[in-house]
Design an enzyme around this catalytic site. Structure first.
Site, PDB file in Angstrom:
ATOM      1  N   SER A 134     -12.768   1.193  -3.000  1.00 38.40           N
ATOM      2  CA  SER A 134     -11.420   0.702  -2.665  1.00 38.40           C
ATOM      3  C   SER A 134     -10.473   1.089  -3.788  1.00 38.40           C
ATOM      4  CB  SER A 134     -11.436  -0.818  -2.539  1.00 38.40           C
ATOM      5  OG  SER A 134     -10.114  -1.327  -2.512  1.00 38.40           O
ATOM      6  N   TYR A 147     -13.039  -9.211  -6.213  1.00 44.97           N
ATOM      7  CA  TYR A 147     -13.112  -8.139  -5.208  1.00 44.97           C
ATOM      8  C   TYR A 147     -12.914  -6.775  -5.875  1.00 44.97           C
ATOM      9  CZ  TYR A 147     -12.053  -4.966  -1.440  1.00 44.97           C
ATOM     10  OH  TYR A 147     -12.070  -3.873  -0.613  1.00 44.97           O
TER      11      TYR A 147
END
Ligand code: 8X3
Length: 250
Positions: A134, A147
């Site tokens: 990501s 995250y």
């Protein structure tokens, strides 16, 4: 040629399963939700094998792998797509169980499955691991805390795998998407507060799961001597903001 895709029940994983089957690959789609995988099986037919797998549970991963029929066992490509974000609260307010779940899936599950699949690839001196990282693994943002840290793990794990796999012809790539819609990503992040999730994509032309699936296929289809180390993907609508400066209030 068999491809194993995790997180196959929705989003990038589901789109990748469809695209790879359309392109004549045999696809094993792994996920927890068998009802979703069964629907995909109905759509995709005999070149799709649904496999129930809970990425947070090593026994579940082992059981699933042991259930793969002989004909499907030569896995040429592993797409480590399963992963999630939970919450967007600052670190000092987060629910620690959310952090544990993200680490269990995005870090431990991904590492464990990779560890199980790699030896055969190394023996054959052939194979490809495509990780879904990501942009959150590169760029910090408020509420990204664990995250983003799990995706930074995916980034460096991908690079370190390349170092260990030198000379084997096993390839490793990390695809790092930014703002992508038409997935369950934000619904999961906001614990199914779907109104809040929808706001993330309001008036933005976002990247679609089919776009990411095309990129995965393209990365895989490069000549065998070409390794795409990483690809960062954002919608045109997304770009950079300046570093923030907090000023004391008078
Ligand atoms: C998904 C992109 O920006 O929401 O990983 O973290 S972001």
């Amino acid at each position: 040629m068999t491809v194993l895709i995790t997180g196959a029940s929705a989003g990038f994983g589901e789109a990748a399963c469809k695209l790879f089957v359309q392109n004549d690959y045999r696809v094993i789609g792994a996920a927890r939700r068998m009802n979703k995988l069964s629907a995909l099986k109905d759509e995709l037919g005999e070149n799709f094998l649904p496999l129930q797998m809970d990425m947070t549970d090593k026994n579940s991963i082992n059981n699933a792998l042991s259930e793969i029929p002989e004909k499907w066992q030569e896995i040429e490509l592993l797409v480590n797509n399963a992963g999630l974000a939970l919450g967007l609260e600052p670190a000092y307010k987060c629910n620690f169980a959310d952090w544990e779940q993200m680490i269990a899936t995005n870090v431990l599950g991904l590492s464990y499955l990779t560890r199980q699949i790699l030896p055969k690839m190394v023996v054959k001196k052939r194979g490809h691991i495509i990780n879904i990282g990501s942009i959150a693994g590169t760029y910090p943002y408020p509420g990204g805390n664990v995250y983003g840290a799990t995706k930074a793990f995916v980034k460096q794990f991908s690079r370190n795998l390349r170092a260990d796999l030198a000379g084997t012809r096993v390839r490793v790539s990390n695809i790092e998407p930014g703002l992508c819609g038409d997935t369950e990503f934000s619904n999961v992040r906001f614990k199914w507060d779907n109104e809040k999730a929808a706001q993330v994509y309001e008036n933005v032309e976002f990247v679609k799961p089919e776009d990411i699936a095309e990129i995965i296929l393209w990365v895989f289809r490069q000549p065998e001597y070409v390794n795409i180390n990483s690809i960062e993907v954002m919608p045109v609508a997304q770009s950079y903001a300046a570093l923030s400066i907090y000023r004391e209030q008078d």
